[in-house]
Scaffold this motif. Structure first.
Motif, PDB file in Angstrom:
ATOM      1  N   THR A   1       0.815  -1.216   0.000  1.00  0.00           N
ATOM      2  CA  THR A   1       0.000   0.000   0.000  1.00  0.00           C
ATOM      3  C   THR A   1       0.851   1.270   0.000  1.00  0.00           C
ATOM      4  OG1 THR A   1      -0.144   0.165   2.430  1.00  0.00           O
ATOM      5  CG2 THR A   1      -1.745  -1.268   1.325  1.00  0.00           C
TER       6      THR A   1
ATOM      7  N   TYR B   1      -7.721  -2.320   4.510  1.00  0.00           N
ATOM      8  CA  TYR B   1      -6.480  -2.659   3.804  1.00  0.00           C
ATOM      9  C   TYR B   1      -6.711  -2.649   2.298  1.00  0.00           C
ATOM     10  CZ  TYR B   1      -2.634  -5.374   1.906  1.00  0.00           C
ATOM     11  OH  TYR B   1      -1.559  -5.784   1.142  1.00  0.00           O
TER      12      TYR B   1
ATOM     13  N   ARG C   1      -6.845   0.707   0.841  1.00  0.00           N
ATOM     14  CA  ARG C   1      -5.521   1.268   0.618  1.00  0.00           C
ATOM     15  C   ARG C   1      -4.878   0.675  -0.641  1.00  0.00           C
ATOM     16  NH1 ARG C   1      -5.377   0.158   6.094  1.00  0.00           N
ATOM     17  NH2 ARG C   1      -3.699  -1.404   5.965  1.00  0.00           N
ATOM     18  N   LEU C   2      -5.073  -0.634  -0.860  1.00  0.00           N
ATOM     19  CA  LEU C   2      -4.564  -1.240  -2.088  1.00  0.00           C
ATOM     20  C   LEU C   2      -5.193  -0.599  -3.321  1.00  0.00           C
ATOM     21  CD1 LEU C   2      -4.355  -5.130  -1.605  1.00  0.00           C
ATOM     22  CD2 LEU C   2      -2.462  -3.528  -1.913  1.00  0.00           C
TER      23      LEU C   2
ATOM     24  N   ASN D   1      -3.839   2.596  -4.124  1.00  0.00           N
ATOM     25  CA  ASN D   1      -2.478   2.478  -4.629  1.00  0.00           C
ATOM     26  C   ASN D   1      -2.445   1.846  -6.022  1.00  0.00           C
ATOM     27  OD1 ASN D   1       0.072   3.368  -3.689  1.00  0.00           O
ATOM     28  ND2 ASN D   1       0.761   1.256  -3.387  1.00  0.00           N
TER      29      ASN D   1
END
Length: 341
Positions: A158, A197, A200-201, A204
């Motif tokens: 991330t 999570y 965030r991936l 990104n």
């Protein structure tokens, strides 16, 4: 399992002469047995030929795309299958075919030589054939050439320096994709944590493709397609095939692949012989180098270079099959919501 891994090897296997392999078709004779499997199935020609020589049966192999899609197909055709036996159902999707009552009971004579360790609670239905560990893989050479430190764990994916560099698989259609989702759920177990999570991936610029073949062979920089992503979800054993790559062994989820006799099979006896064959010494010994998975038969030797290039993770994440079965559809839907798919 690994399942199950090299497209090039699969293409070679597809080119075997008439009577050994085929891309489609149904069994119309007890002299023929039809194996349904995923597109990474690639046992060597001589090993497959040995099955025909020993049994007098013609083996016809029908490949689906990924193991996730294979499981869906088997479940939807329960009782009226397009083949006799299936190989490649894994522990993340096994409940789908079991709940559909798509598998006939059968216990191989060799089931007590290792497969019993991976029982799903119904050892006479799905028989464990191989195991592997789904892990994040990196193209070490790509990072070295650019003087960039590769990621070391899930959280690093991330980070801004890895923006747009990762490709993963859809957990609804891909068994390694589902395994990777489960690894993130195991790593971020608190309420809302794994969803955050994945947020965030997504921020990104993670790429999502339907299956392993697209991810590894097309999108991965070290794959044969020389893609643009130096970070990919694959297997702990993949670096044995590409030594310039590395698996992050703290990101892994344990995956087991199974075989089973299909309910409604035209050639039940032949299907049972295929299960026995896949557990036999010759097929088990061939699996590491042909499909880059670990055999389940106790005492089966591994290639000498695996200790260097494909060490097994010490503590891969795992999850009871009943927990996966209970939550899989919900987790997949939550993942789709997060990813906007």
């Amino acid at each position: 399992m690994l399942r199950q891994l090299q497209l090039a090897a699969a293409l070679v296997a597809l080119s075997v002469g008439a009577g050994l392999l085929s891309a489609c078709g149904d069994s119309d004779s007890t002299d023929e047995v039809v194996l349904l499997t995923h597109d990474s199935f690639a046992l060597p020609d001589d090993v497959l030929a040995s099955f025909e020589a020993e049994t007098g049966l013609t083996l016809k192999v029908v490949r689906e795309a990924d193991a996730g899609q294979l499981s869906s197909s088997i479940a939807l055709t329960a009782g009226s299958p397009r083949g006799d036996v299936v190989y490649g159902i894994d522990n993340t999707f096994a409940s789908r075919v079991l709940d559909a009552d798509a598998i006939e009971p059968y216990t191989s004579p060799d089931n007590n030589l290792g497969p019993q360790e991976y029982s799903l609670g119904e050892p006479n239905r799905l028989t464990a054939i191989d195991r592997g560990d789904v892990c994040v893989n990196v193209d070490s050479e790509w990072f070295t050439e650019r003087n960039v430190t590769p990621p070391a764990d899930l959280e690093d994916l991330t980070a801004a320096e890895y923006k747009g560099l990762t490709v993963v698989m859809d957990p609804a259609t891909s068994s390694p994709g589902m395994a990777f989702l489960l690894s993130t759920i195991s790593a971020y177990p608190d309420e809302g944590q794994w969803e955050a999570y994945w947020e965030r991936l997504k921020a990104n610029d993670v790429s999502v493709v339907p299956g392993w073949t697209e991810a590894y062979n097309q999108e991965f920089t070290a794959g044969e397609g020389q893609g643009s992503k130096p970070i990919v979800v694959s297997y702990a054993s993949s670096p044995a095939f590409l030594p310039t790559t590395k698996a992050l062994l703290n990101t892994c989820f344990s995956q087991i692949e199974y075989a089973g006799v299909l309910r409604g099979a035209e050639n039940v006896e032949g299907a049972q012989k295929v299960v026995d064959f896949l557990l036999g010494e010759r097929a088990q010994a061939a699996m590491p180098e042909s499909m880059y998975v670990y055999p389940v038969r106790t005492g089966t030797p591994l290639p000498a270079d695996w200790a260097q290039f494909a060490p097994q993770p010490q503590a891969p994440a795992s999850m009871p099959p009943e927990v996966i079965a209970k939550n899989r559809e919900t987790w997949q839907q939550e993942w789709r919501t997060v990813m906007g798919r």
